[in-house]
Design a protein around this motif. Structure first.
Motif, PDB file in Angstrom:
ATOM      1  N   THR A 106    -115.083 -12.957 -49.529  1.00  0.00           N
ATOM      2  CA  THR A 106    -115.853 -13.126 -50.790  1.00  0.00           C
ATOM      3  C   THR A 106    -117.288 -12.479 -50.650  1.00  0.00           C
ATOM      4  O   THR A 106    -117.338 -12.218 -49.372  1.00  0.00           O
ATOM      5  CB  THR A 106    -116.012 -14.494 -51.236  1.00  0.00           C
ATOM      6  OG1 THR A 106    -116.760 -15.441 -50.193  1.00  0.00           O
ATOM      7  CG2 THR A 106    -114.476 -15.264 -51.527  1.00  0.00           C
ATOM      8  N   GLY A 129    -110.394 -14.506 -54.593  1.00  0.00           N
ATOM      9  CA  GLY A 129    -111.431 -15.100 -54.008  1.00  0.00           C
ATOM     10  C   GLY A 129    -111.052 -16.649 -53.884  1.00  0.00           C
ATOM     11  O   GLY A 129    -111.720 -17.472 -53.105  1.00  0.00           O
ATOM     12  N   ASN A 130    -109.912 -17.100 -54.013  1.00  0.00           N
ATOM     13  CA  ASN A 130    -109.252 -18.278 -53.573  1.00  0.00           C
ATOM     14  C   ASN A 130    -107.950 -18.034 -53.680  1.00  0.00           C
ATOM     15  O   ASN A 130    -107.150 -17.672 -54.705  1.00  0.00           O
ATOM     16  CB  ASN A 130    -109.552 -19.409 -54.542  1.00  0.00           C
ATOM     17  CG  ASN A 130    -109.572 -20.575 -54.062  1.00  0.00           C
ATOM     18  OD1 ASN A 130    -108.332 -20.989 -53.658  1.00  0.00           O
ATOM     19  ND2 ASN A 130    -110.493 -21.682 -53.926  1.00  0.00           N
ATOM     20  N   HIS A 161    -120.073 -26.163 -51.787  1.00  0.00           N
ATOM     21  CA  HIS A 161    -119.576 -25.788 -50.475  1.00  0.00           C
ATOM     22  C   HIS A 161    -120.481 -26.085 -49.005  1.00  0.00           C
ATOM     23  O   HIS A 161    -121.600 -26.633 -49.403  1.00  0.00           O
ATOM     24  CB  HIS A 161    -119.466 -23.994 -50.441  1.00  0.00           C
ATOM     25  CG  HIS A 161    -118.109 -23.515 -51.243  1.00  0.00           C
ATOM     26  ND1 HIS A 161    -118.265 -23.201 -52.575  1.00  0.00           N
ATOM     27  CD2 HIS A 161    -116.798 -23.323 -50.978  1.00  0.00           C
ATOM     28  CE1 HIS A 161    -117.275 -22.780 -52.993  1.00  0.00           C
ATOM     29  NE2 HIS A 161    -116.290 -22.719 -51.901  1.00  0.00           N
ATOM     30  N   THR A 172    -114.363 -17.949 -55.766  1.00  0.00           N
ATOM     31  CA  THR A 172    -113.669 -18.979 -56.866  1.00  0.00           C
ATOM     32  C   THR A 172    -114.385 -18.828 -58.155  1.00  0.00           C
ATOM     33  O   THR A 172    -113.866 -18.819 -59.289  1.00  0.00           O
ATOM     34  CB  THR A 172    -113.429 -20.244 -56.380  1.00  0.00           C
ATOM     35  OG1 THR A 172    -113.034 -20.023 -54.649  1.00  0.00           O
ATOM     36  CG2 THR A 172    -112.563 -20.915 -57.119  1.00  0.00           C
ATOM     37  N   GLY A 220    -114.561 -27.004 -50.653  1.00  0.00           N
ATOM     38  CA  GLY A 220    -114.879 -26.367 -51.794  1.00  0.00           C
ATOM     39  C   GLY A 220    -114.479 -26.953 -53.091  1.00  0.00           C
ATOM     40  O   GLY A 220    -113.450 -27.643 -53.034  1.00  0.00           O
ATOM     41  N   HIS A 222    -114.889 -26.958 -57.526  1.00  0.00           N
ATOM     42  CA  HIS A 222    -115.250 -26.300 -58.637  1.00  0.00           C
ATOM     43  C   HIS A 222    -114.950 -26.869 -59.864  1.00  0.00           C
ATOM     44  O   HIS A 222    -113.945 -27.548 -60.228  1.00  0.00           O
ATOM     45  CB  HIS A 222    -114.416 -24.785 -58.668  1.00  0.00           C
ATOM     46  CG  HIS A 222    -114.849 -24.038 -57.319  1.00  0.00           C
ATOM     47  ND1 HIS A 222    -114.120 -24.016 -56.180  1.00  0.00           N
ATOM     48  CD2 HIS A 222    -115.482 -22.896 -57.379  1.00  0.00           C
ATOM     49  CE1 HIS A 222    -114.663 -23.184 -55.581  1.00  0.00           C
ATOM     50  NE2 HIS A 222    -115.565 -22.700 -55.999  1.00  0.00           N
ATOM     51  N   ARG A 242    -108.887 -26.761 -45.740  1.00  0.00           N
ATOM     52  CA  ARG A 242    -108.871 -25.378 -45.724  1.00  0.00           C
ATOM     53  C   ARG A 242    -107.223 -24.798 -45.677  1.00  0.00           C
ATOM     54  O   ARG A 242    -106.984 -23.523 -45.738  1.00  0.00           O
ATOM     55  CB  ARG A 242    -109.637 -24.812 -44.567  1.00  0.00           C
ATOM     56  CG  ARG A 242    -111.107 -24.719 -45.030  1.00  0.00           C
ATOM     57  CD  ARG A 242    -111.749 -24.090 -43.801  1.00  0.00           C
ATOM     58  NE  ARG A 242    -113.178 -24.018 -44.491  1.00  0.00           N
ATOM     59  CZ  ARG A 242    -113.892 -24.900 -43.735  1.00  0.00           C
ATOM     60  NH1 ARG A 242    -113.499 -26.046 -43.093  1.00  0.00           N
ATOM     61  NH2 ARG A 242    -115.154 -25.019 -44.278  1.00  0.00           N
ATOM     62  N   PHE A 245    -105.673 -22.650 -48.520  1.00  0.00           N
ATOM     63  CA  PHE A 245    -106.082 -21.307 -48.423  1.00  0.00           C
ATOM     64  C   PHE A 245    -105.187 -20.429 -47.477  1.00  0.00           C
ATOM     65  O   PHE A 245    -104.798 -19.267 -47.803  1.00  0.00           O
ATOM     66  CB  PHE A 245    -107.479 -21.052 -48.161  1.00  0.00           C
ATOM     67  CG  PHE A 245    -108.697 -21.873 -48.810  1.00  0.00           C
ATOM     68  CD1 PHE A 245    -108.391 -21.951 -50.396  1.00  0.00           C
ATOM     69  CD2 PHE A 245    -109.505 -22.553 -48.051  1.00  0.00           C
ATOM     70  CE1 PHE A 245    -109.285 -23.045 -50.736  1.00  0.00           C
ATOM     71  CE2 PHE A 245    -110.458 -23.465 -48.653  1.00  0.00           C
ATOM     72  CZ  PHE A 245    -110.320 -23.526 -50.200  1.00  0.00           C
TER      73      PHE A 245
HETATM   74  O1  LIG Z   1    -116.646 -20.021 -47.909  1.00  0.00           O
HETATM   75  C1  LIG Z   1    -115.726 -20.827 -48.401  1.00  0.00           C
HETATM   76  O2  LIG Z   1    -115.623 -21.730 -47.602  1.00  0.00           O
HETATM   77  C2  LIG Z   1    -115.047 -20.510 -49.327  1.00  0.00           C
HETATM   78  N1  LIG Z   1    -114.656 -19.621 -49.850  1.00  0.00           N
HETATM   79  C3  LIG Z   1    -114.037 -19.284 -51.025  1.00  0.00           C
HETATM   80  C4  LIG Z   1    -114.946 -18.750 -52.212  1.00  0.00           C
HETATM   81  O3  LIG Z   1    -116.000 -18.334 -52.014  1.00  0.00           O
HETATM   82  O4  LIG Z   1    -114.642 -19.300 -53.435  1.00  0.00           O
HETATM   83  C5  LIG Z   1    -112.888 -20.122 -51.401  1.00  0.00           C
HETATM   84  C6  LIG Z   1    -113.208 -21.582 -51.430  1.00  0.00           C
HETATM   85  O5  LIG Z   1    -113.789 -22.129 -52.023  1.00  0.00           O
HETATM   86  C7  LIG Z   1    -113.744 -21.715 -49.851  1.00  0.00           C
END
Ligand SMILES: O=C(O)C1=N[C@H](C(=O)O)C[C@H](O)C1
Ligand SMILES: NC(=O)C1=CN([C@@H]2O[C@H](COP(=O)(O)OP(=O)(O)OC[C@H]3O[C@@H](n4cnc5c(N)ncnc54)[C@H](OP(=O)(O)O)[C@@H]3O)[C@@H](O)[C@H]2O)C=CC1
Length: 272
Positions: A106, A129-130, A161, A172, A220, A222, A242, A245
């Motif tokens: 990302t 991005g996710n 994060h 994301t 993470g 959101h 993780r 992912f």
């Molecule tokens: O850097 C992370 O750890 C993550 N990066 C991704 C993002 O930028 O959205 C995905 C996740 O959230 C973890």
């Protein structure tokens, strides 16, 4: 009758990183793919060591290398969670090797995206991005809710994060913002409001706001908030491991085999 087709060979770039190590373990344990390479930058202390022992476990028979092209030439897919400049370099090399390139990196700018577009003329790129199922579903829901509501509903995206994350807003959050903008029929670039500080003035109607929290070991989180007078809708995804992912990335690498060259995302992979 047994199927003698060898399992797709996979190279992990940034193999010593948080996602890199997670991916090495997942691919090494998979019965659908083989770990055939582990790449790190020149001068990294793990170069020349077995990736398994470097990670503090049993040997995996794969030596960490800084020769990405040599590693990619022996693989059917490259899974890459590194940094923007590195992913651009790997995209050109993966295209040369005709290996599927799964990009989780990302913090990407237009110049990086243009380089991926060029590489995707020759090979398959799957980028998101996710890579988790939950977030990709949330992205669909966000678009749907934004479609149903007008600009009386302010859209705010809040993400949290771990303290080591270097980019903001998260990939994301930007995915979710794009989905909200699409749903509302507007362009994100001209409605994006990130980094409020000081006397900002009142919120501009129709903007999509972004806020980032950094701390501790948060994997993470959101929230997509739709806020109107007298009520609020909050759509939330919480990642606690993780592995979500990594599983998505491996799925993408396998899905990408035998596809036509081009750019794809996790919606394509998951059929959402
Ligand atoms: O850097 C992370 O750890 C993550 N990066 C991704 C993002 O930028 O959205 C995905 C996740 O959230 C973890
Ligand atoms: N799409 C998704 O689902 C997810 C995306 N991410 C993204 O993935 C990326 C990596 O995250 P994370 O694993 O936490 O970060 P880390 O910093 O832990 O790992 C990144 C790794 O990439 C290596 N690297 C950087 N440049 C190069 C290069 N030129 N050649 C080889 N290796 C290189 C780093 O090495 P060194 O330490 O020497 O710099 C490091 O080992 C971030 O952009 C993050 O936002 C993360 C999780 C999920």
């Amino acid at each position: 009758m047994s199927d003698d087709t060898p399992l797709p060979g996979i190279v992990i770039t940034g193999a010593s990183g948080r996602m890199g190590q997670m991916l090495v373990k997942l691919v090494a344990a998979s019965d659908k793919a083989r770990l055939v390479g582990a790449v790190e930058r020149a001068g990294h202390p793990w170069i020349g060591q077995d990736i398994g022992t470097a990670m503090g476990g049993a040997a995996l028979g794969v030596t960490v290398t800084d020769d990405a092209l040599d590693a990619f030439a022996k693989a059917q897919a490259v899974i890459d969670f590194t940094a923007p400049a590195a992913s651009v370099e790997f995209a050109a090399l993966a295209a040369q090797a005709r290996a599927v390139h799964v990009i989780g990196t990302t913090g990407l700018e237009d110049e990086h995206l243009a380089a991926f577009r060029a590489a995707a003329r020759h090979a398959v790129i799957v980028r998101a991005g996710n890579m988790s199922l939950g977030v990709n579903l949330l992205t669909r829901l966000t678009r749907k809710v934004a479609e149903a509501l007008d600009a009386d509903w302010d859209i705010e995206i809040v993400e949290a994060h771990h303290r080591m994350k270097v980019d903001a807003p998260s990939g994301t959050a930007l995915m979710l913002g794009e989905a909200a903008a699409e749903g509302r029929g507007i362009d994100l670039a001209s409605h994006r409001d990130s980094g409020r500080d000081g006397i900002t003035g009142a919120r501009k109607r129709g903007d999509i706001g972004f806020s980032a929290i950094r701390g501790g070991d948060v994997v993470g989180e959101h929230d997509v908030i739709f806020a109107a007078d007298g009520e609020r809708i909050v759509l939330r995804h919480l990642a606690t491991d993780r592995a979500i992912f990594a599983r998505g990335a491996l799925k993408a690498a396998l899905w990408g085999q035998d596809r036509k060259p081009g750019e794809y995302d996790m919606m394509d992979v998951l059929g959402l």
